[in-house]
Design a protein around this motif. Structure first.
Motif, short mmCIF file in Angstrom:
data_model
loop_
_atom_site.label_atom_id
_atom_site.label_comp_id
_atom_site.label_asym_id
_atom_site.label_seq_id
_atom_site.Cartn_x
_atom_site.Cartn_y
_atom_site.Cartn_z
N ALA A 145 0.82 -1.22 0.00
CA ALA A 145 0.00 0.00 0.00
C ALA A 145 0.86 1.28 0.00
O ALA A 145 0.56 2.21 -0.75
N PRO A 146 1.93 1.36 0.82
CA PRO A 146 2.70 2.61 0.82
C PRO A 146 3.29 2.98 -0.54
O PRO A 146 3.54 4.15 -0.80
N SER A 147 3.48 1.99 -1.42
CA SER A 147 4.05 2.32 -2.73
C SER A 147 3.08 3.15 -3.58
O SER A 147 3.47 3.71 -4.60
N LEU A 148 1.81 3.25 -3.15
CA LEU A 148 0.86 4.09 -3.89
C LEU A 148 1.04 5.58 -3.56
O LEU A 148 0.58 6.45 -4.30
N LEU A 149 1.71 5.85 -2.44
CA LEU A 149 1.77 7.25 -1.97
C LEU A 149 2.53 8.19 -2.91
O LEU A 149 2.10 9.34 -3.07
N PRO A 150 3.64 7.76 -3.53
CA PRO A 150 4.30 8.71 -4.46
C PRO A 150 3.38 9.12 -5.62
O PRO A 150 3.50 10.23 -6.13
N ILE A 151 2.47 8.22 -6.02
CA ILE A 151 1.54 8.56 -7.10
C ILE A 151 0.66 9.72 -6.65
O ILE A 151 0.48 10.71 -7.37
#
Lengths: 462, 109
Positions: free
Chosen positions: A348-354
């Motif tokens: 889930a945290p990998s969605l934050l840069p988007i």
């Protein structure tokens, strides 16, 4: 929200005064969603489907490129790199919190007493230009300074607390609901145009927040339930400066997102997905497609008042469902024994840069062009200049917005790649675990680009 | 090579017999993955034989990855030329970056 777009703020002739365009803005003619991005996509020289396909192709290709990096030691070295500086923060924090409490009081006061025109009201400009466009960008570009500023937390810590036990089963759900409600309110009301309304919303939010902190204690309220504090915590995880136990640490951007435990539970995964969804929703309701769909739905008998909440929930359900579906498939493609939930939490945290990329694309132009108006309004809040000046953005600015969106996606692909290497012992297994997520990301990119490339329409029934 | 391994929730299908990591009890899908897992997460606790086994398995995996990367490279080339082809139909000058920069500039102009 009918945020002024960069395009509407760009005078076509140099002599055009902002007064003229603000009349346009207030009359609802040129009010639109998005920012430089929509302006950039507004007159494409290629067909729309090709523009969308290219965006999806770039994300897919970046996944292929990331899969070439297979040296564990290198990936680990990149993400473990950190420099620590111990800084005496406590004394400074007292001062910054005091100042932000004064700023909060100022926003409410100017909101009620200042001029009613949005471009002259210091409260509107401080909240939307200074805070939501400018400050939020510093949180994911530099570091999360919100705990040192949060005026509500400062007030709550000065006030007594009943210290009731925060119900565990609530988890992060109140913050998910809070975020959806705040964005819904922003979309259906003239929150960015009407200083009086803004002041009332700030008062209402303050009342709810202080009441919550009073009952459950500031630590649990701002740690669990408050949507704003949680939003900043997640945005801050993208930033290079992180606060650890040993002081301030500098890490590569996004490196903190690969740490396990950032999204710990279905509720926190739901919040991360909500961040992404509200960004999309804000743009979606400004498309002609939505205007047609909304007119049709009301035509067949749906009460207009239910339109926006239903769209909010339906789209959110769709996003959350797609993410969980991808997590389920990831278990299959990686041939792992990890549960879909463990996978969902880890990635889930990998969605934050988007989300950060879209935020920057939407708001950097707004921040730059309206900064002089903000300074002018702040220097004399009760009677600011009649025609505040704005910065005219150069032509390449729209391209910059597209670049930010792509950079966000590239960082997301890289973070997911590094996290997968951390989770899975097999490197091929790690790459395979990403197949479903890449499909979802490509679809999401194309959806977002479709939204920003659609001509802007005024959301109906608001 | 840290000893602190985050615990992941696992769910083993009833008809499969996993190998289990002796140090952190994580069930793994094959003996090779167990060797890799031990080498990555529990390096300090391994004896020399097991470390040697890890090096070999990691090397074997690297060979597999080489083949995999070649396939990915092939796919990347296909995607690149597919886009080049499509752009050559829809624009006059597909190789020019002006296609991209152009829409940004004239949209704002």
């Amino acid at each position: 929200m009918r945020r002024p777009t960069v395009r509407t703020l760009l005078p076509t002739t140099t002599g055009l005064l902002l007064a003229a365009s603000s009349i346009l803005l207030l009359s609802g003619q040129a009010l639109a969603h998005g920012g430089g991005l929509r302006a950039a996509a507004g007159s494409l020289s290629v067909p729309t489907w090709l523009f969308l396909l290219t965006g999806g192709g770039v994300v897919g290709a970046s996944f292929l490129l990331a899969s070439f990096v297979t040296d564990r030691a290198f990936i680990r070295a990149v993400h473990r790199w950190r420099r620590v500086a111990s800084a005496p923060l406590d004394g400074v924090t007292t001062l910054t919190r005091l100042l932000s409490v004064i700023a909060l009081a100022g926003v409410v006061a100017i909101g009620f007493l200042g001029p009613e025109e949005m471009f002259r009201n210091a409260a509107i400009l401080t909240v939307w230009v200074g805070w939501w466009a400018g400050y939020v960008a510093t949180v994911y570009l530099v570091g999360n300074s919100w705990p040192a500023l949060n005026p509500w937390r400062a007030l709550a810590e000065w006030l007594p607390s009943l210290d009731r036990k925060y119900p565990e089963e609530f988890g992060a759900w109140p913050s998910v609901v809070g975020l959806l409600v705040l964005v819904w309110l922003e979309v259906v009301s003239p929150l960015a145009d009407d200083p009086r309304l803004l002041a009332w919303v700030v008062v209402g939010y303050s009342a709810v927040t202080l009441a919550g902190a009073l009952v459950f204690g500031p630590e649990s309220w701002f740690g669990r339930a408050d949507p704003v504090a949680r939003l900043f915590r997640y945005y801050g995880a993208v930033a290079p400066i992180q606060r650890g136990e040993d002081g301030l640490a500098v890490r590569p951007p996004g490196a903190a997102l690969t740490d396990a435990g950032l999204a710990d539970g279905r509720d926190e995964v739901a919040f991360v997905v909500a961040i992404l969804w509200v960004t999309t929703y804000d743009g979606f309701v400004g498309t002609p497609f939505w205007a047609d769909a909304a007119n049709w739905l009301v035509g067949v008998g749906l009460p207009a008042v239910l339109l926006y909440p239903l769209a909010m929930l339906a789209g959110y359900g769709l996003f959350l469902g797609a993410y969980w579906l991808a997590s389920g498939y990831s278990r299959k493609t990686a041939e792992t024994y990890l549960t879909p939930e463990a996978i969902a939490k880890r990635f889930a945290p990998s969605l934050l840069p988007i989300a950060a990329g879209y935020h920057l694309a939407h708001f950097l132009g707004l921040f730059v062009s309206l900064s002089p108006a903000l300074v002018a309004a702040l220097s004399n809040p009760l009677s600011p200049p009649i025609n505040p000046s704005v910065v005219v953005l150069p032509g390449w600015f729209g391209m910059l917005a597209v670049a930010f969106v792509l950079l966000g996606h590239l960082l997301a692909v890289w973070v997911a790649h590094a996290s997968a290497y951390d989770v899975f012992p097999g490197r091929l297994q790690a790459v395979r675990s990403q197949y479903p997520f890449v499909v979802v990301m490509v679809l999401y990119t194309m959806t977002s680009l479709w939204i920003v490339s659609a001509p802007s329409a005024t959301p109906p029934f608001v | 090579m840290s000893e602190i391994t985050p615990a992941y929730d696992t769910d083993v299908p009833p008809d499969e017999s996993p190998v289990e990591c002796p140090y952190c009890e994580r069930p793994l899908e094959s003996a090779e993955l167990l060797v890799l897992h031990e080498g990555i997460e529990h390096w300090e606790r391994l004896d020399d034989d097991r470390r040697e086994e890890f090096r070999e398995t990691y090397q074997d995996e690297s060979d597999d990855l080489r083949t995999f990367r070649l396939k990915m490279l092939g796919l990347l080339v296909v995607v690149y030329f597919a886009f080049l082809f499509v752009y050559s139909i829809y624009t006059n000058d597909p190789l020019s970056a002006a296609t991209l920069v152009g829409f940004g500039a004239d949209a704002l102009g």
